[in-house]
Scaffold this active site. Structure first.
Site, PDB file in Angstrom:
ATOM      1  N   CYS A   1      47.943  94.607  64.236  1.00 22.65           N
ATOM      2  CA  CYS A   1      48.621  93.453  64.840  1.00 22.65           C
ATOM      3  C   CYS A   1      48.133  93.201  66.258  1.00 22.65           C
ATOM      4  O   CYS A   1      48.118  92.065  66.720  1.00 22.65           O
ATOM      5  CB  CYS A   1      50.136  93.674  64.868  1.00 22.65           C
ATOM      6  SG  CYS A   1      50.944  93.502  63.261  1.00 22.65           S
TER       7      CYS A   1
ATOM      8  N   HIS B   1      53.291  89.946  56.719  1.00 18.06           N
ATOM      9  CA  HIS B   1      51.897  89.502  56.775  1.00 18.06           C
ATOM     10  C   HIS B   1      51.074  90.381  55.842  1.00 18.06           C
ATOM     11  O   HIS B   1      51.412  91.542  55.612  1.00 18.06           O
ATOM     12  CB  HIS B   1      51.321  89.620  58.181  1.00 18.06           C
ATOM     13  CG  HIS B   1      51.913  88.669  59.175  1.00 18.06           C
ATOM     14  ND1 HIS B   1      52.275  89.046  60.452  1.00 18.06           N
ATOM     15  CD2 HIS B   1      52.194  87.345  59.088  1.00 18.06           C
ATOM     16  CE1 HIS B   1      52.757  88.003  61.105  1.00 18.06           C
ATOM     17  NE2 HIS B   1      52.727  86.966  60.301  1.00 18.06           N
TER      18      HIS B   1
ATOM     19  N   GLU C   1      49.598  81.743  60.082  1.00 19.34           N
ATOM     20  CA  GLU C   1      49.855  82.965  60.852  1.00 19.34           C
ATOM     21  C   GLU C   1      48.583  83.616  61.383  1.00 19.34           C
ATOM     22  O   GLU C   1      48.607  84.752  61.840  1.00 19.34           O
ATOM     23  CB  GLU C   1      50.627  83.953  59.987  1.00 19.34           C
ATOM     24  CG  GLU C   1      51.987  83.443  59.546  1.00 19.34           C
ATOM     25  CD  GLU C   1      53.015  83.413  60.665  1.00 19.34           C
ATOM     26  OE1 GLU C   1      53.207  84.440  61.327  1.00 19.34           O
ATOM     27  OE2 GLU C   1      53.613  82.338  60.883  1.00 19.34           O
TER      28      GLU C   1
END
Length: 447
Positions: free
Chosen positions: A372, A251, A175
């Protein structure tokens, strides 16, 4: 030691920004599924953040959006005919897959790649490993354009190495920087790189979440560290607490953020908090630095408030004048419990001495906050000069991009609009114009 700065490459929100709710495990994304989005407002909110931080003296750059819809995905699974035919048939027969092809998720640049600065790597170059994002259909095709973009921005092989995504299998679920942070005495000094994983592919007995999927594997993290030539004593592999993944912490950057020698984290962020701290302290000692943990307990901020406000999905930045600023979404100021905690944090005399908040509601409603939106890239002076200059945020670039958004973006986008072939034409036209502004010819496959 060369002088180095951390550049934040923020994802520029694309003209087809929409709420598809595709990311199971991302609570905010699911809560706003199929609602009407405002692409123009989303892009302008992101640009306002970039401009404000650049004005404060932080190194700020832009990562261009990806082309949407992804006709390559739709045609690869049997939808044929003209582009309009493909959209109409997919809307009728497979609307969820059509939504995947229109996904707005590439705006979250933290998932673009994992980055190691030259001070840490075996060959003294800045290394990028493009994230495969293979846990979600709507993100699993991103790596192709991401690699193309990174190679355009960082083309000088004397300074940069861009690695392809890891094999697209569950064992190497990767990720990107959303599960990675770097700690150091200063950006130009050797640092400790911490990789956070949610599951272990080849150990079925390892703890794992029960409700939501763990997206990052230990094996992927180990592979990236090898590709970047990191020294084992400066590399820390840490398990995320599976219980918090099941609470919506998909995450690790939703529950912890690091910068310099400071790690700001919730007490339940990691499976073995004591072991994590000990490993980081050993690593930091080996590079002549001292870890400063800033721990937030349940009594201060509940997990529900942390996820709802995205307190930890913030940017922690070293200010040019000294001290550190925490860049938070406006939701942190609107949650009274989180706001009270933050006021106390700044007043405590600790390393975080300023709060900067932004209205990023369009991004937040889709499940991503300030952290993000950005990919962190530490560059020394020679590396910064060698990268593509057209994406560095300046007042002139900001004005051009605002004008571009005002010209090309819609004010509202509903789920039914994804079947509109005119929208696809609008997006392609907008991105073609963008490449001229950013001086990136042939960035996209259609050019």
């Amino acid at each position: 030691m060369p002088t180095a700065r951390e550049y934040n490459f923020d994802g520029l929100v694309g003209p087809s920004h929409n709420y598809a709710g595709l990311s199971f495990g991302n609570v905010a994304s699911f809560n706003n599924v199929k609602s009407v989005s405002n692409p123009k407002q989303a892009a302008l909110q992101g640009l306002a953040k970039m401009r404000a931080l650049a004005q404060r003296g932080f190194a700020q750059a832009v990562l261009p959006p990806q082309l949407r819809p992804d006709f390559r995905l739709l045609r690869s699974i049997g939808f044929t005919g003209s582009d309009a035919d493909v959209l109409a048939r997919a809307f009728r027969d497979a609307p969820a897959i059509l939504s995947s092809a229109w996904s707005a998720a590439p705006m979250w640049s933290a998932n673009a790649a994992t980055v190691s600065p030259s001070a840490d790597t075996g060959d003294g170059r800045v290394h990028f490993t493009v994230a495969n994002l293979n846990s979600k259909l709507h993100r699993s095709y991103e790596h192709l354009q991401t690699e193309r973009t990174l190679r355009a921005l960082f083309s000088d092989a004397r300074h940069f190495a861009v690695h392809q995504a890891l094999p697209g299998t569950p064992a190497f679920g990767d990720e990107g920087a959303a599960n990675h942070t770097r700690l150091c005495a200063s950006h130009g000094a050797a640092g400790v790189e911490m990789f956070v994983y949610g599951r272990v592919e080849f150990n079925p007995e390892a703890p794992a979440p029960k409700r939501f999927p763990a997206r990052q594997t230990l094996e992927a993290s180990q592979a990236v560290a090898r590709l970047h030539g990191l020294q084992p004593q400066h590399t820390v592999l840490v398990a995320q607490d599976p219980a918090v993944i099941d609470m919506g912490v998909f995450h690790s950057d939703v529950i912890a953020v690091g910068n310099g020698n400071v790690l700001f984290y919730h007490e339940q962020a990691f499976l073995d908090e004591a072991g994590m701290l000990a490993a980081l302290q050993r690593g930091m000692a080996s590079v002549g630095a001292e870890l400063v943990p800033v721990r937030v307990g349940f009594a201060q901020v509940s997990m529900a408030d942390a996820v709802a406000s995205y307190l930890f999905n913030s940017q922690l930045l070293s200010k040019p004048e000294g001290g550190m600023a925490l860049v938070v979404p406006q939701e942190c100021r609107e949650n009274s419990r989180v706001a009270t905690y933050l006021d106390g944090l700044v007043a405590s005399g600790g390393p975080i001495d300023e709060l900067i908040s932004f209205d990023l509601r369009q991004s937040m409603r889709n499940g991503g906050g300030p952290a993000c939106l950005r990919l962190r890239v530490v560059l020394d002076e020679a590396e910064a000069a060698a990268m593509h200059q057209g994406v560095i945020m300046t007042e002139a670039l900001y004005a051009e991009l605002v004008q571009w958004v005002e010209l090309h973006y819609r004010d509202a986008l509903a789920p039914a609009d994804l079947a509109d072939p005119q929208l696809a034409i609008e997006v392609q036209t907008a991105l073609d114009a963008l490449t001229k502004i950013l001086q990136l010819p042939q960035l996209y496959s259609f050019q």
